[in-house]
Structures are given as C-alpha cells and as structure tokens.
Write a protein that holds these residues in place. Sequence first.
Motif, PDB file in Angstrom:
ATOM      1  N   ASP A  57      69.746  73.089  27.171  1.00 24.16           N
ATOM      2  CA  ASP A  57      69.215  72.766  28.498  1.00 24.16           C
ATOM      3  C   ASP A  57      68.438  71.453  28.552  1.00 24.16           C
ATOM      4  O   ASP A  57      67.838  71.138  29.576  1.00 24.16           O
ATOM      5  N   ILE A  58      68.413  70.679  27.459  1.00 20.98           N
ATOM      6  CA  ILE A  58      67.678  69.409  27.428  1.00 20.98           C
ATOM      7  C   ILE A  58      68.635  68.239  27.239  1.00 20.98           C
ATOM      8  O   ILE A  58      68.647  67.302  28.011  1.00 20.98           O
ATOM      9  N   PHE A  72      70.042  62.837  27.619  1.00 20.57           N
ATOM     10  CA  PHE A  72      69.494  63.959  28.367  1.00 20.57           C
ATOM     11  C   PHE A  72      70.491  64.478  29.394  1.00 20.57           C
ATOM     12  O   PHE A  72      71.234  63.705  29.996  1.00 20.57           O
ATOM     13  N   TYR A  73      70.456  65.792  29.622  1.00 20.83           N
ATOM     14  CA  TYR A  73      71.256  66.383  30.685  1.00 20.83           C
ATOM     15  C   TYR A  73      70.605  66.050  32.024  1.00 20.83           C
ATOM     16  O   TYR A  73      69.383  66.091  32.171  1.00 20.83           O
ATOM     17  N   TYR A  74      71.439  65.735  32.996  1.00 16.77           N
ATOM     18  CA  TYR A  74      70.972  65.389  34.338  1.00 16.77           C
ATOM     19  C   TYR A  74      70.058  66.483  34.895  1.00 16.77           C
ATOM     20  O   TYR A  74      68.987  66.196  35.430  1.00 16.77           O
ATOM     21  N   LEU A  96      69.150  53.631  32.932  1.00 14.36           N
ATOM     22  CA  LEU A  96      68.792  55.037  32.704  1.00 14.36           C
ATOM     23  C   LEU A  96      70.040  55.923  32.680  1.00 14.36           C
ATOM     24  O   LEU A  96      70.050  56.968  32.035  1.00 14.36           O
ATOM     25  N   LEU A  97      71.086  55.499  33.378  1.00 14.18           N
ATOM     26  CA  LEU A  97      72.332  56.273  33.373  1.00 14.18           C
ATOM     27  C   LEU A  97      72.906  56.388  31.959  1.00 14.18           C
ATOM     28  O   LEU A  97      73.566  57.367  31.631  1.00 14.18           O
ATOM     29  N   ASP A  98      72.646  55.376  31.110  1.00 17.84           N
ATOM     30  CA  ASP A  98      73.115  55.411  29.721  1.00 17.84           C
ATOM     31  C   ASP A  98      72.420  56.491  28.913  1.00 17.84           C
ATOM     32  O   ASP A  98      72.891  56.868  27.839  1.00 17.84           O
ATOM     33  N   MET A  99      71.283  56.983  29.399  1.00 13.03           N
ATOM     34  CA  MET A  99      70.533  58.016  28.685  1.00 13.03           C
ATOM     35  C   MET A  99      70.922  59.424  29.137  1.00 13.03           C
ATOM     36  O   MET A  99      70.379  60.399  28.647  1.00 13.03           O
ATOM     37  N   MET A 100      71.864  59.513  30.083  1.00 16.12           N
ATOM     38  CA  MET A 100      72.261  60.813  30.613  1.00 16.12           C
ATOM     39  C   MET A 100      73.642  61.193  30.110  1.00 16.12           C
ATOM     40  O   MET A 100      74.482  60.339  29.855  1.00 16.12           O
ATOM     41  N   VAL A 101      73.838  62.497  29.973  1.00 16.99           N
ATOM     42  CA  VAL A 101      75.127  63.020  29.533  1.00 16.99           C
ATOM     43  C   VAL A 101      75.342  64.382  30.200  1.00 16.99           C
ATOM     44  O   VAL A 101      74.389  65.089  30.512  1.00 16.99           O
ATOM     45  N   SER A 102      76.577  64.715  30.405  1.00 21.37           N
ATOM     46  CA  SER A 102      76.920  66.020  30.965  1.00 21.37           C
ATOM     47  C   SER A 102      77.064  67.025  29.825  1.00 21.37           C
ATOM     48  O   SER A 102      77.589  66.688  28.764  1.00 21.37           O
ATOM     49  N   PRO A 103      76.628  68.275  30.025  1.00 24.52           N
ATOM     50  CA  PRO A 103      76.830  69.302  28.998  1.00 24.52           C
ATOM     51  C   PRO A 103      78.314  69.540  28.705  1.00 24.52           C
ATOM     52  O   PRO A 103      78.669  70.062  27.658  1.00 24.52           O
ATOM     53  N   ALA A 104      79.188  69.121  29.621  1.00 27.16           N
ATOM     54  CA  ALA A 104      80.628  69.334  29.443  1.00 27.16           C
ATOM     55  C   ALA A 104      81.276  68.268  28.558  1.00 27.16           C
ATOM     56  O   ALA A 104      82.394  68.444  28.103  1.00 27.16           O
TER      57      ALA A 104
END
Length: 120
Positions: A57-58, A72-74, A96-104
């Motif tokens: 969840d993180i 990080f997850y959105y 900051l978008l580069d620091m985000m990832v989808s759990p999928a």
Amino acid sequence: LSCGFPGNKELEPFKYAKVAAATSVSWRKVESCIQGTMSLLSYCLGKGENIGLILKDIGVLLIEGRKVEMKFYYDFLVRLSGKENLEKAVFKVPQLLDMMVSPAVPVASLSFSGRVIIFP
C-alpha cells in the motif's frame, strides 16, 4: 539496548512484539520472518543482485547496484497529501510523476536490466 553511531544517531532494537500485536501473529513468527528476510536481502545485496522490496500500500523500493530509488503508489500519495494537493504539486513539479508507480506495473519493468528479485 541501542548502539551509538557517528553524529549521535541511535539505533534502536526492532520491536517484534509491537509488530506481532499489529499483525495478530506470534512474536517468534515475526522475528523469524523479519530475520529471514533480512538475511536473504543481505545475501542478495552482497551478490550484487537487483532487488525490488514491495511495501504494501506504499510503493516499491528498488535497489540496482549503487542506485536506490523509491516509487510510490498514487493512492498512497493521495492518502498522504490529498488529491488536490498532489495534483497541484505535480503541476508545479512534473518530475514528481517519475516517483509514482501503479501497483499493476510489474516490478521488473522498473529495472534497467529487467531482472529483479522481488521481496513481497
């Protein structure tokens, strides 16, 4: 016991009982799982393996060679800052978008080599 480090930093012992209470498993099982994971993690790092540590969840902590990166997850970031604040921050700092990832997203796809040992 706690150990002193340079710069007056203290290392505190892991609180297995607190984790056991929060997860409804025995203290011994928590200790065994955490020590086993740390041992395997240490072994893999010593061999120079790429590692993806999934933090439920993180997000994902990705270790490749000497590079360590947290994705990080959105949903986690939304819970942390609120959707509106997150959108404002991303608008001002698109990196900051580069620091985000989808759990999928498969963790191996985050690696340059495409090969990662995943720790769930």
